[in-house]
Design a protein around this motif. Structure first.
Motif, PDB file in Angstrom:
ATOM      1  N   ASP A  13      12.790  21.839 -33.583  1.00  0.00           N
ATOM      2  CA  ASP A  13      14.045  21.425 -32.945  1.00  0.00           C
ATOM      3  C   ASP A  13      15.278  21.766 -33.773  1.00  0.00           C
ATOM      4  OD1 ASP A  13      13.414  19.595 -34.915  1.00  0.00           O
ATOM      5  OD2 ASP A  13      14.147  17.857 -33.803  1.00  0.00           O
ATOM      6  N   GLU A  38      12.225  24.500 -28.567  1.00  0.00           N
ATOM      7  CA  GLU A  38      13.001  23.482 -29.269  1.00  0.00           C
ATOM      8  C   GLU A  38      12.375  22.093 -29.197  1.00  0.00           C
ATOM      9  OE1 GLU A  38      16.196  22.591 -25.665  1.00  0.00           O
ATOM     10  OE2 GLU A  38      16.802  23.768 -27.423  1.00  0.00           O
ATOM     11  N   ASP A  39      11.273  21.938 -28.484  1.00  0.00           N
ATOM     12  CA  ASP A  39      10.553  20.667 -28.460  1.00  0.00           C
ATOM     13  C   ASP A  39       9.100  20.926 -28.086  1.00  0.00           C
ATOM     14  OD1 ASP A  39      10.230  20.578 -25.512  1.00  0.00           O
ATOM     15  OD2 ASP A  39      12.396  20.215 -25.511  1.00  0.00           O
ATOM     16  N   MET A  61       9.496  16.286 -33.051  1.00  0.00           N
ATOM     17  CA  MET A  61      10.345  16.951 -32.069  1.00  0.00           C
ATOM     18  C   MET A  61      10.548  16.033 -30.868  1.00  0.00           C
ATOM     19  SD  MET A  61       9.034  20.929 -32.007  1.00  0.00           S
ATOM     20  CE  MET A  61       7.318  20.528 -31.626  1.00  0.00           C
TER      21      MET A  61
END
Length: 221
Positions: A13, A38-39, A61
């Motif tokens: 992230d 990003e996650d 995350m």
């Protein structure tokens, strides 16, 4: 004709960390970044879509953490060819064991040198597992301090005596070459035994064999 590059997906992230990892990987010979997430939920979705060879997975995350994301990837038959390396700032017991139990093939700290990270990607893609001395110590502590629940580990009563020996040596973190030297056999014979162990124990990769060895107390602290 050159071999296909090892395709890597980055899941973290922190954009700056993804960027620095991506630069190091793309500069390495035979490696290529094919996507960024990003996650954890995005990591699972992109792994399904891109089928990378290796996923570098952060633990903490949003939406879905790295351990749950690793478990979802490892549980899908269509993604059996994908290996997960967990990267984290933390060396806590629950993260170490949780990541490996979920199906991760390696566990590295984020301050790992770039050269060592590149080597880890190549080794994991080649079918090896990667455990630092610190991680091996954490595994010992986990299984010494916590009794294994019935049915929590694969049964090993169907293994031969030689397979028991090989499993114990795998659990100690020995490479195929080191196992061959310890047992005075060929590398080919070691690979055959490990293949048989994976089939009998339904192990996704070598990391799962390490867990089986510890679960059945084949490795003494």
């Amino acid at each position: 004709m050159s071999a296909e590059p090892i395709r890597v997906l980055l899941a973290d992230d922190e954009p700056l960390l993804r960027r620095s990892l991506g630069i190091a990987i793309d500069r390495a010979q035979g490696l290529r970044v094919v996507g960024e997430a990003e996650d954890g939920a995005d990591a699972v979705a992109q792994t399904r879509a891109l089928r990378p060879d290796v996923v570098l997975m952060d633990i903490r995350m949003p939406r879905l953490d790295g351990i749950d994301a690793t478990g979802r990837i490892a549980s899908q038959p269509a993604l059996r060819g994908t290996r997960v390396i967990v990267l984290t700032m933390f060396e806590l017991d629950e993260y170490v064991y949780g990541a490996l139990a979920a199906g991760a093939s390696a566990f590295l700290l984020k301050d790992t040198e770039p050269e060592r990270l590149i080597d880890a990607i190549r080794r994991v893609h080649a079918g090896e597992s990667l455990f630092t001395p610190q991680i091996m110590r954490r595994l010992v502590e986990h299984f010494v301090d916590r009794p294994v629940a019935p049915g929590a580990a694969p049964r090993i009563d169907g293994l031969t005596a030689r397979e028991h020996e090989v499993l114990a040596l795998v659990g100690r973190g020995l490479s195929n070459t080191e196992i061959a030297e310890a047992l005075t056999v060929t590398i080919h014979t070691v690979k055959a035994h490990i293949g048989a162990l994976r089939a009998k124990l339904h192990a996704r990769d070598r990391a799962q064999l390490v867990i089986a060895a510890y679960s059945h107390r084949l490795v003494e602290p």
